[in-house]
Design a protein around this motif. Structure first.
Motif, short mmCIF file in Angstrom:
data_model
loop_
_atom_site.label_atom_id
_atom_site.label_comp_id
_atom_site.label_asym_id
_atom_site.label_seq_id
_atom_site.Cartn_x
_atom_site.Cartn_y
_atom_site.Cartn_z
N GLN A 1 0.87 -1.18 0.00
CA GLN A 1 0.00 0.00 0.00
C GLN A 1 0.90 1.23 0.00
O GLN A 1 1.94 1.24 0.63
CB GLN A 1 -0.89 0.02 1.25
CG GLN A 1 -1.84 -1.14 1.35
CD GLN A 1 -3.11 -0.96 0.53
OE1 GLN A 1 -3.13 -0.27 -0.47
NE2 GLN A 1 -4.16 -1.61 0.94
N THR A 2 0.51 2.26 -0.74
CA THR A 2 1.25 3.52 -0.73
C THR A 2 0.28 4.62 -0.34
O THR A 2 -0.93 4.45 -0.47
CB THR A 2 1.84 3.84 -2.12
OG1 THR A 2 0.77 4.10 -3.02
CG2 THR A 2 2.69 2.69 -2.64
N GLU B 1 -0.27 7.15 -2.00
CA GLU B 1 -0.88 7.61 -3.24
C GLU B 1 -2.01 6.69 -3.71
O GLU B 1 -3.03 7.16 -4.19
CB GLU B 1 0.22 7.68 -4.31
CG GLU B 1 -0.20 8.36 -5.57
CD GLU B 1 0.96 8.52 -6.55
OE1 GLU B 1 0.82 9.36 -7.44
OE2 GLU B 1 1.99 7.82 -6.41
N PHE B 2 -1.82 5.38 -3.60
CA PHE B 2 -2.80 4.41 -4.03
C PHE B 2 -3.16 3.48 -2.89
O PHE B 2 -2.28 2.90 -2.26
CB PHE B 2 -2.25 3.53 -5.17
CG PHE B 2 -1.86 4.27 -6.41
CD1 PHE B 2 -2.74 5.15 -7.03
CD2 PHE B 2 -0.62 4.09 -6.97
CE1 PHE B 2 -2.37 5.83 -8.18
CE2 PHE B 2 -0.25 4.76 -8.13
CZ PHE B 2 -1.13 5.64 -8.73
N ILE B 3 -4.44 3.31 -2.64
CA ILE B 3 -4.90 2.37 -1.63
C ILE B 3 -5.74 1.32 -2.35
O ILE B 3 -6.67 1.67 -3.08
CB ILE B 3 -5.71 3.06 -0.52
CG1 ILE B 3 -4.79 4.03 0.23
CG2 ILE B 3 -6.32 2.05 0.42
CD1 ILE B 3 -5.48 4.93 1.20
N ARG B 4 -5.39 0.06 -2.15
CA ARG B 4 -6.10 -1.03 -2.82
C ARG B 4 -7.15 -1.61 -1.90
O ARG B 4 -6.92 -1.81 -0.72
CB ARG B 4 -5.11 -2.12 -3.23
CG ARG B 4 -5.80 -3.30 -3.88
CD ARG B 4 -4.83 -4.38 -4.28
NE ARG B 4 -5.58 -5.53 -4.77
CZ ARG B 4 -5.03 -6.66 -5.15
NH1 ARG B 4 -3.72 -6.81 -5.11
NH2 ARG B 4 -5.78 -7.65 -5.57
N ILE C 1 -8.80 0.51 -6.80
CA ILE C 1 -7.76 1.41 -6.30
C ILE C 1 -8.43 2.72 -5.90
O ILE C 1 -9.33 3.21 -6.60
CB ILE C 1 -6.69 1.69 -7.39
CG1 ILE C 1 -6.04 0.39 -7.86
CG2 ILE C 1 -5.66 2.69 -6.89
CD1 ILE C 1 -5.16 -0.29 -6.86
N SER D 1 -7.63 6.79 -4.53
CA SER D 1 -6.66 7.85 -4.27
C SER D 1 -7.39 9.18 -4.17
O SER D 1 -8.57 9.28 -4.48
CB SER D 1 -5.55 7.89 -5.34
OG SER D 1 -6.09 8.09 -6.62
N GLU D 2 -6.66 10.19 -3.70
CA GLU D 2 -7.23 11.52 -3.51
C GLU D 2 -6.54 12.46 -4.48
O GLU D 2 -5.34 12.36 -4.72
CB GLU D 2 -6.98 11.98 -2.07
CG GLU D 2 -7.56 13.34 -1.74
CD GLU D 2 -7.28 13.73 -0.29
OE1 GLU D 2 -8.09 13.38 0.57
OE2 GLU D 2 -6.25 14.37 -0.05
N THR E 1 -2.27 6.39 -12.46
CA THR E 1 -2.96 5.15 -12.12
C THR E 1 -1.90 4.05 -12.06
O THR E 1 -0.75 4.28 -12.43
CB THR E 1 -4.03 4.77 -13.17
OG1 THR E 1 -3.38 4.25 -14.33
CG2 THR E 1 -4.91 5.96 -13.54
N HIS F 1 -10.59 2.57 -10.65
CA HIS F 1 -9.78 3.50 -9.85
C HIS F 1 -10.71 4.65 -9.47
O HIS F 1 -11.26 5.33 -10.33
CB HIS F 1 -8.60 4.01 -10.67
CG HIS F 1 -7.60 4.77 -9.84
ND1 HIS F 1 -6.25 4.65 -10.03
CD2 HIS F 1 -7.74 5.65 -8.82
CE1 HIS F 1 -5.61 5.43 -9.16
NE2 HIS F 1 -6.51 6.04 -8.43
N PHE G 1 -11.27 8.26 -7.49
CA PHE G 1 -10.55 9.46 -7.08
C PHE G 1 -11.48 10.30 -6.19
O PHE G 1 -12.54 10.73 -6.64
CB PHE G 1 -10.15 10.30 -8.29
CG PHE G 1 -9.17 9.61 -9.19
CD1 PHE G 1 -7.81 9.76 -9.02
CD2 PHE G 1 -9.61 8.79 -10.22
CE1 PHE G 1 -6.90 9.13 -9.84
CE2 PHE G 1 -8.72 8.14 -11.05
CZ PHE G 1 -7.36 8.30 -10.86
#
Length: 146
Positions: free
Chosen positions: A34-35, A37-40, A45, A47-48, A66, A103, A105
């Motif tokens: 997990q980062t 930037e990206f949450i799975r 995915i 992200s904000e 992405t 994905h 956002f």
């Protein structure tokens, strides 16, 4: 970040069975990092993205990251903080399938902290216009409620 664990079974690709028996199944454990930037979450995915007030008011097309590289995301006019926009098929691929997750956002509208004198003048004009429009709406409401 925290690892996401998923397990994949590949039939008949494991070790050969005893005494000439059939090959067993191969299990592959996949760690997904997990980062921020990206949450799975499953195949999706999240992200904000931060956009400016004018982008939120007028709409825009922006480039977003992405897991499949960069793509274009359309920001609709009047989008609000907390709204979620989606790029379908830009999530995690389903194993053995053409299908992918999405994905999502989450929008965050950034309010400017410092303005140039020209920007401040324009925002004041917008503020006066919004007050006048509100005054008209109030007058119509009071006329209807009589």
């Amino acid at each position: 970040g925290v690892d996401n664990l998923s397990k994949m079974r590949v039939a008949h690709e494991g070790n050969a069975g005893k005494n000439g028996g059939a090959s067993g199944d191969l299990y592959v454990v996949i760690h997904t990092k997990q980062t921020p930037e990206f949450i799975r979450n499953g195949f999706d995915i999240f992200s904000e993205i931060i956009i400016s007030t004018p982008q939120a008011v007028l709409g825009d097309e922006i480039t977003v990251k992405t897991i499949h590289g960069e793509s274009t995301l359309t920001i609709p006019k009047g989008v609000q903080t907390g709204e979620r926009l989606v790029l379908k098929g830009f999530g995690v691929p389903y194993l053995g399938s053409e299908h992918k997750g999405n994905h999502y956002f989450t929008i965050k509208v950034e309010t400017p902290k410092k303005l140039s004198s020209k920007e401040e003048k324009l925002y004041k004009e917008l503020f006066i216009l919004s007050k006048q429009n509100q005054s008209i709406v109030d007058k119509v409401k009071s006329a209807i409620n009589r």
